[in-house]
Design a protein around this motif. Structure first.
Motif, PDB file in Angstrom:
ATOM      1  N   GLY A 204      55.106 -10.899 -22.389  1.00  0.00           N
ATOM      2  CA  GLY A 204      55.673 -10.760 -23.835  1.00  0.00           C
ATOM      3  C   GLY A 204      57.025 -11.570 -24.074  1.00  0.00           C
ATOM      4  O   GLY A 204      57.348 -12.095 -24.834  1.00  0.00           O
TER       5      GLY A 204
ATOM      6  N   VAL B  84      50.370  -7.682 -32.838  1.00  0.00           N
ATOM      7  CA  VAL B  84      51.518  -8.117 -31.427  1.00  0.00           C
ATOM      8  C   VAL B  84      52.717  -7.957 -31.995  1.00  0.00           C
ATOM      9  O   VAL B  84      53.196  -8.706 -33.007  1.00  0.00           O
ATOM     10  N   ALA B  90      51.127  -7.258 -25.200  1.00  0.00           N
ATOM     11  CA  ALA B  90      49.997  -7.039 -26.123  1.00  0.00           C
ATOM     12  C   ALA B  90      49.174  -5.974 -25.058  1.00  0.00           C
ATOM     13  O   ALA B  90      48.424  -6.502 -24.492  1.00  0.00           O
ATOM     14  N   TRP B 100      43.982  -9.871 -34.313  1.00  0.00           N
ATOM     15  CA  TRP B 100      45.278  -8.790 -34.324  1.00  0.00           C
ATOM     16  C   TRP B 100      46.379  -9.992 -35.052  1.00  0.00           C
ATOM     17  O   TRP B 100      46.570 -11.231 -34.855  1.00  0.00           O
ATOM     18  N   ILE B 102      49.667 -11.770 -35.395  1.00  0.00           N
ATOM     19  CA  ILE B 102      50.523 -12.280 -34.255  1.00  0.00           C
ATOM     20  C   ILE B 102      51.701 -13.053 -34.896  1.00  0.00           C
ATOM     21  O   ILE B 102      51.301 -13.922 -35.642  1.00  0.00           O
ATOM     22  N   GLY B 106      54.191 -14.932 -30.159  1.00  0.00           N
ATOM     23  CA  GLY B 106      53.715 -13.666 -29.492  1.00  0.00           C
ATOM     24  C   GLY B 106      52.836 -13.623 -28.524  1.00  0.00           C
ATOM     25  O   GLY B 106      52.215 -14.898 -28.258  1.00  0.00           O
ATOM     26  N   PRO B 109      46.454 -11.288 -27.139  1.00  0.00           N
ATOM     27  CA  PRO B 109      45.994  -9.917 -26.514  1.00  0.00           C
ATOM     28  C   PRO B 109      44.796 -10.344 -25.716  1.00  0.00           C
ATOM     29  O   PRO B 109      44.217 -11.302 -25.863  1.00  0.00           O
TER      30      PRO B 109
END
Lengths: 409, 409
Positions: A204, B84, B90, B100, B102, B106, B109
């Motif tokens: 991240g 996220v 994530a 998700w 985001i 970011g 995931p």
């Protein structure tokens, strides 16, 4: 929701210029520290350079009229009545029908108005030479003041001092040079995803790039960069850091964050810094559109995109000219390379496009520009590139073979 | 009478290169001090950049296949099962039919392979969105390692570090950079006619120009210049000063004196310095012909003409490349401007001619080069000039309108 005021690059530049007061902070530095500095005022020569009529050849100082009509078969004979010693004053007077031996760089004696190259003379005896080719007044010499005339302005305020300018200043006896103080530039990065280069890039997280590219760009432009590190995407934290950077510098650059939320925080902080405040929010360029330009307390503040390539391009277009001229309202002249683009590239009209390219030299000497492929967020594309090609806002792209301006990066 | 060995510029360069051992002296500097330094060894990335699949848009991370066939009239509906957070890992897994939220930058995931821009979604309820445009795997994201792949060489030895290179080094976590030591250059001027810039220019005297132009040129090339002042045209004095400069530096430049006698002293001193000694005496160029190139104890020694313009041109052609590459056998790529010369200029074949020019931009964007008139000994002509145009040795001059290489000075 604030109104976005999107300007072209040219409009952004002129808006900035009209809101930025000319800087006046100057200092005096020794000549050897003058390179690349911006001259704070005109330099006037107090003396002629050279300070005397000076030979540019090894030969004989003469009166030109004594040589008129001379040929190899019928040389003009003159008496050698003196010799000029290098670096010494030629004392006495050269009379009609006379010649003085003179080295390259030597001072012509009073009365002489030309130099005959030694190749066009023949020694008759120790006191007499024959001249085999005529000279005109001024031949093979530099007249007093021909390089620089006393009273003339040799370098004007706003000029960036190059090596030859240092040489000229030495020639006119200027050993201390009035130059503008360099522009101090505070650099901040925002973004909760950023970490310093000495930190691990946990999932991240990415390491801060813009602080380092901008640091290098400010240095190259002649400014003094100072890093304020990575600031969290938080109004209070960013405002405190920006206020400190503004107080300590002549210009502030803040880059990122890349998400809408983070960009919004940056915009709100810049808007709250002071007067006259934000001049434009958005520039009609690609990459680099979501950029903010402001003037606060007479200092330029730029909100640059988080994408490293975009930040570099916008810096170069808007911040660099101000730093390069040390805040004087004098545009430094610079010329792009002209290169033929090797493929068709589309661009929208009404927007200046900047395309990363590598350059190649062809056999015929011409230079071609190959577009670098890859997403604009990738710093590696800028590392591969030699520069960026400018596709101007008046054009709908360029065709393969067309000449474009390339600015080296 | 010694035999003059006159070489072309290309021959002079290759002769020097074959006699100069590659330098190996390196040091490690902090990243922020790396600008314009020459990398001493290849830099290999130890990690992927980015270290995770990363969104380039604000939107929703999805499985691309869940969006196939989506249209505005028939959106693909997916459940929003996560968000996220910027800069955070994530955690969890995005399953089939899920999305998700985001932000730009970011981390995707696990399970997601594309990002749908927020513009192409509609909120149905708090837990469901409709996607109105399909995405392909990889859309609106940067894959792990797409910018820099772990194990790849990102910058190679011999490269001059630019701002973007500093950014890349930060991205891969390199905070200390192995760079070559700059080339130290001793600079001497000879000539009984010369005085320092702080001295009055008495009749017959001129102030030293070359020490100052060369000082600036060495700095610009990335070297460390040191001035040894003005040495009288006297074998013993010049030899003592040259030996000291050679011992204390990696390269020595001696310019002038301009007269035959002074040039002869300089040539004899260089010839007596050591082995292998003088490689050429005279170069087929104008201006700058009476130049000497030597290698002594593995260091380059140049005897440059006394004329400031000639000395600048020869420095740029022969000394600058060595300094710029910090003595590594790696040629720094550089590209000249290509400009149309505005008048016919004659030049002899078999000789490279360098013509001072000013540059102008025409309405159509093309660049033209106007020759600067004036004698070659005048420093003011170089101050007026933007650069020098190269008339190559294969050509008998150029015609008005022809494109020439212009090197900015």
């Amino acid at each position: 929701m604030e109104l976005f005021n999107v300007l072209t690059v040219a409009q952004a530049r002129s808006t900035l210029a009209s809101h930025l007061p000319a800087r006046t902070q100057a200092e005096t530095v020794p000549l050897l520290q003058g390179l690349n500095r911006i001259l704070a005022r005109d330099i006037t020569a107090l003396e002629d350079v050279p300070g005397f009529d000076r030979s540019t050849m090894d030969g004989y100082a003469v009166r030109a009229r004594d040589t008129f009509g001379a040929t190899e078969s019928l040389p003009a004979y003159v008496d050698v009545t003196g010799e000029v010693m290098m670096g010494q004053e030629a004392v006495g007077k050269l009379g009609s029908g006379q010649a003085w031996l003179i080295p390259t760089g030597g001072m012509l004696p009073p009365g002489a108005d030309a130099v005959v190259m030694v190749e066009y003379t023949e020694e008759l005896d120790t006191n007499t030479i024959g001249i085999t080719k005529p000279v005109a007044p001024g031949d093979n010499m530099v007249r007093r003041g021909e390089d620089v005339a006393a009273g003339s302005v040799v370098l004007t305020a706003g000029r960036r001092l190059r090596p030859q300018d240092l040489g000229l200043l030495s020639a006119v006896g200027v050993t201390e040079v009035p130059v503008m103080l360099p522009v101090k530039v505070g650099i901040l990065s925002t973004g909760n995803e950023l970490v310093e280069p000495d930190q691990p890039a946990a999932p991240g997280k990415v390491r801060d790039i813009n602080s380092y590219t901008l640091y290098g760009q400010v240095l190259e432009a002649g400014g003094i960069p100072k890093l304020y590190g990575i600031i969290q995407d938080n109004f209070d934290a960013l405002q405190a850091a920006m206020r400190q950077a503004l107080a300590e510098n002549d210009m502030v650059l803040v880059s990122g964050g890349s998400s809408v939320g983070a960009r919004d925080v940056t915009a709100r902080v810049i808007a709250a810094l002071g007067q006259p405040g934000v001049l434009f929010h958005g520039i009609a360029i690609k990459p680099g559109k979501p950029s903010i330009g402001a003037v606060v307390d007479g200092k330029a503040v730029f909100g640059l995109p988080g994408h490293p390539v975009s930040a570099m391009v916008v810096f170069n277009l808007l911040a660099r000219p101000i730093i390069q001229s040390a805040g004087l309202p004098v545009q430094q002249t610079s010329f792009p390379l002209r290169a033929a683009i090797t493929r068709n590239v589309h661009s929208a009209t009404g927007r200046d496009d900047f395309l990363r390219v590598t350059l190649r030299r062809l056999e015929d000497g011409s230079i071609v520009a190959d577009p670098v492929l890859g997403k604009s967020g990738l710093i590696s594309t800028m590392v591969k590139a030699d520069g960026v090609a400018h596709l101007p806002l008046t054009k709908e792209g360029v065709e393969a073979g067309e000449l474009v301006d390339v600015w080296l990066f």
